[in-house]
Design an enzyme around this catalytic site. Structure first.
Site, mmCIF file in Angstrom:
data_model
loop_
_atom_site.group_PDB
_atom_site.id
_atom_site.type_symbol
_atom_site.label_atom_id
_atom_site.label_comp_id
_atom_site.label_asym_id
_atom_site.label_seq_id
_atom_site.Cartn_x
_atom_site.Cartn_y
_atom_site.Cartn_z
ATOM 1 N N ASP A 114 43.614 39.627 50.381
ATOM 2 C CA ASP A 114 42.654 39.638 49.050
ATOM 3 C C ASP A 114 41.618 38.026 49.356
ATOM 4 O O ASP A 114 42.006 37.337 50.268
ATOM 5 C CB ASP A 114 43.508 38.555 47.987
ATOM 6 C CG ASP A 114 42.650 38.997 45.990
ATOM 7 O OD1 ASP A 114 41.564 39.127 46.437
ATOM 8 O OD2 ASP A 114 43.638 38.821 45.525
ATOM 9 N N ASP A 216 37.559 39.625 45.218
ATOM 10 C CA ASP A 216 37.611 38.154 44.137
ATOM 11 C C ASP A 216 35.947 38.168 43.630
ATOM 12 O O ASP A 216 35.817 37.552 44.476
ATOM 13 C CB ASP A 216 38.854 37.394 44.129
ATOM 14 C CG ASP A 216 38.680 36.914 43.236
ATOM 15 O OD1 ASP A 216 39.634 37.727 41.998
ATOM 16 O OD2 ASP A 216 38.766 35.641 42.873
ATOM 17 N N GLU A 258 35.681 43.432 42.741
ATOM 18 C CA GLU A 258 36.217 42.906 41.595
ATOM 19 C C GLU A 258 34.961 42.999 40.971
ATOM 20 O O GLU A 258 34.281 41.670 41.517
ATOM 21 C CB GLU A 258 37.643 42.310 41.700
ATOM 22 C CG GLU A 258 37.746 42.100 40.201
ATOM 23 C CD GLU A 258 38.701 40.595 39.718
ATOM 24 O OE1 GLU A 258 39.225 40.433 39.043
ATOM 25 O OE2 GLU A 258 38.541 39.818 40.603
ATOM 26 N N HIS A 332 47.411 41.503 38.556
ATOM 27 C CA HIS A 332 48.019 40.148 37.786
ATOM 28 C C HIS A 332 47.096 39.458 37.107
ATOM 29 O O HIS A 332 47.802 38.357 36.562
ATOM 30 C CB HIS A 332 48.374 39.233 39.116
ATOM 31 C CG HIS A 332 46.094 39.508 40.109
ATOM 32 N ND1 HIS A 332 45.801 40.758 39.943
ATOM 33 C CD2 HIS A 332 45.595 37.619 39.889
ATOM 34 C CE1 HIS A 332 44.399 40.055 40.589
ATOM 35 N NE2 HIS A 332 44.161 38.195 40.127
ATOM 36 N N ASP A 333 46.448 40.015 36.208
ATOM 37 C CA ASP A 333 45.781 39.629 35.597
ATOM 38 C C ASP A 333 45.313 40.130 34.124
ATOM 39 O O ASP A 333 45.097 39.480 33.127
ATOM 40 C CB ASP A 333 43.639 39.456 35.422
ATOM 41 C CG ASP A 333 43.649 38.241 36.422
ATOM 42 O OD1 ASP A 333 43.966 36.805 36.687
ATOM 43 O OD2 ASP A 333 42.539 38.389 37.291
#
Length: 561
Positions: A114, A216, A258, A332-333
């Site tokens: 990440d 990210d 993302e 995860h969000d």
């Protein structure tokens, strides 16, 4: 019921595409804090991940997207990085990380790191130097502004996690900008020295043998805060192209951006091959379909299948000949997909398999979020003190201050809070769900004794086996990896239907998104005798124009003329 006599002609052949390893691979996201705890401290770690590589190899995934394991004060669970070249002690050591990369590679699995470079931690050495003196070279690694009259913040911009987007630093008599929390100061990508530092760090990780980067909120790095342009700012794509030139060119790795703002109008700017930026991008139009248009994620609206299909198919059409899709329903969000899109009660098993079929039969690279392969559900906490997520806690305070009733907020959080996906992985029915011998950092879902890896894999019709089969089909069948997508029945509020085509091969996919039996009427030229590739109920071979589907039934049938 009168069915259509014909359907649109088959689309033209797509131009030849250079094939990369990740075109046929399936990704698996690990949230390290919640995956597997090897030392009993209640926090997942790298050694725990290594101990579960057999599970992932058996599933057949091609790479792991590893949420941040870097050194961090953990204000935002690792998305606030204090040292990009060190590992958080609770997760292990750099030697542990090297071992994970090596042992995963031995099983045919790459590690995708990440890359969190829109911001750093306020405890990063760069920011510590930046806040001491305006003359420090690192001062310009961040975004600063003078105070307004009377010492007030420069303007009224607000942070995504709540509160002002500006924080005062006494030593330099300036405010710094943070799009998220004050512990996450934004990096100044206008500074060439900062960009060079990021590029050098990326090369350092690639030299250690990783398989790529998930980037990210990468669409924020080109921001112009004076114009209040945050997403997809004027310098975003030049920065990505520079990154590709300096780091990515010549590397057979995967890069996944993302972006919460990318749209069909801007999607190919990120991932068209000739652009030389990214390989694919996580986009969220299908996720936003479930949010209240004004109140956002903590006031979710009822699931609308027609809107959901429209969003997914729009991106399938966008990448028909160029670019590539990153396919996902959970991360995860986001909430657990079986709780959000289907039924996590009586029909949980079939719901989970139906959602897997839909996603894995689309064109792109699918991502499995930890626990998805056994149908884990939302946590349904009852009190705010059970939550750990910074975003949820901050929005609770904000909305309570605005007069929202606590129970109303909790109801929204139980549907959409990020903590729904962050409860510990449920490995077995024992203490701590097999995640930890200690006390987990966040409560284990109360249904772990019934929903866990050991229980699911013991079932001959397990959700895990269904996922494993779908992963294998993508590796083996060209039509699933590269076929074009053709939507069917777009206005149905109950059925998702589409075809995939490549040459003479055609795959018909149908899924019932309801708890009721549904009569389906198909175009005549989609029907016939084929080979059932996957099904949640009985194997379908002969497809007639009129058929009936069981609650949450799904199947895919291959025709090859």
């Amino acid at each position: 019921m009168t069915c259509q006599k014909s359907h649109a002609p088959a689309p033209a052949e797509a131009p030849e595409r250079l094939e990369h390893w990740w075109h046929r691979a399936t990704g698996y996201q690990i949230y390290p804090r919640s995956f597997a705890d090897s030392d009993g401290d209640g926090v997942g770690d790298i050694a725990g991940i290594i101990g579960k590589l057999g599970h992932l190899a058996d599933l057949g995934v091609g790479f792991i997207w590893l949420s941040p394991v870097y050194a961090s004060p953990m204000v935002d669970n690792g998305y606030d990085i204090s040292d990009y070249r060190a590992i958080a002690p609770e997760y292990g050591t750099l030697a542990d990380m090297d071992r994970l990369i090596s042992e995963a590679r031995d099983r045919g699995i790459g590690i995708v790191m990440d890359l969190v470079v829109n911001h750093s931690s306020s405890l990063h050495a760069w920011f510590k130097a930046a806040r001491k003196s305006r003359d420090a070279p690192e001062h310009d690694y961040y975004i600063w502004r003078e105070a307004a009259a009377g010492g007030a913040p420069p303007d009224d911009q607000e942070a995504v996690f709540g509160g002002p987007a500006w924080t005062w630093v006494e030593e330099v008599q300036r405010y710094y900008f943070h799009y998220f929390s004050p512990a996450q100061p934004d990096l100044n990508w206008q500074n060439p020295a900062l960009r060079a530092e990021v590029h050098d760090m990326m090369r350092w990780w690639l030299d250690r043998g990783i398989a790529g980067f998930r980037m990210d909120v990468i669409s924020l790095i080109g921001k112009d805060i004076d114009q209040r342009i945050y997403e997809e700012g004027p310098d975003l794509h030049p920065f990505l192209q520079e990154m590709h030139r300096e780091v990515i060119t010549g590397q057979e790795i995967v890069t996944i951006g993302e972006s919460w703002s990318v749209s069909p109008e801007t999607g190919l700017l990120y991932c068209a091959q000739e652009r030389k930026e990214l390989d694919m991008v996580f986009e969220f139009s299908h996720i936003r379909e479930g949010w209240h248009p004004e109140l956002g994620k903590f006031a979710p609206k009822p699931f609308d299948l027609v809107g959901f299909k429209r969003a997914l198919f729009e991106w399938q059409e966008l990448t028909r000949h160029e670019g590539w899709n990153a396919l996902f329903l959970t991360n995860h969000d986001l909430p657990r997909q079986v709780s959000f899109y289907a039924d996590d009660g009586e029909h949980r098993r079939n719901s989970a398999r139906m959602l897997a079929t839909v996603l894995h039969m689309l064109k792109g690279t699918p991502f499995i979020y930890q626990g998805e392969e056994i149908g884990m559900t939302n946590a349904r906490f009852e009190r705010i003190d059970q939550y750990r997520d910074l975003e949820t806690l901050n929005h609770f305070e904000d909305q309570i201050a605005r007069g929202v009733a606590p129970e109303e907020f909790i109801a929204g959080a139980n549907r959409n809070s990020r903590d729904n996906a962050r409860t510990p992985m449920q490995w077995d029915a024992g203490h701590g769900a097999g995640f930890s011998t200690g006390t987990p950092w966040i409560e284990v879902n109360s249904n772990a004794d019934q929903i866990n890896v050991a229980q699911d894999r013991s079932d001959p019709e397990s959700i895990f086996a269904h996922y494993r089969h779908l992963v294998r089909l993508r590796r083996e069948l060209d039509v699933i990896a590269f076929g074009e997508t053709e939507p069917l029945l777009p206005d149905s509020s109950a059925i998702m239907a589409f075809q995939r085509r490549l040459g003479s091969a055609r795959v018909l996919v149908l899924a019932n998104f309801t708890a009721n039996r549904q009569a389906v009427c198909l175009p005549l030229d989609t029907c016939g005798e084929g080979r059932c590739l996957v099904s949640s109920h009985r194997a379908r071979r002969r497809i007639d124009p009129d058929l009936e589907m069981a609650p949450f039934e799904s199947f895919a049938v291959l025709f090859d003329s």
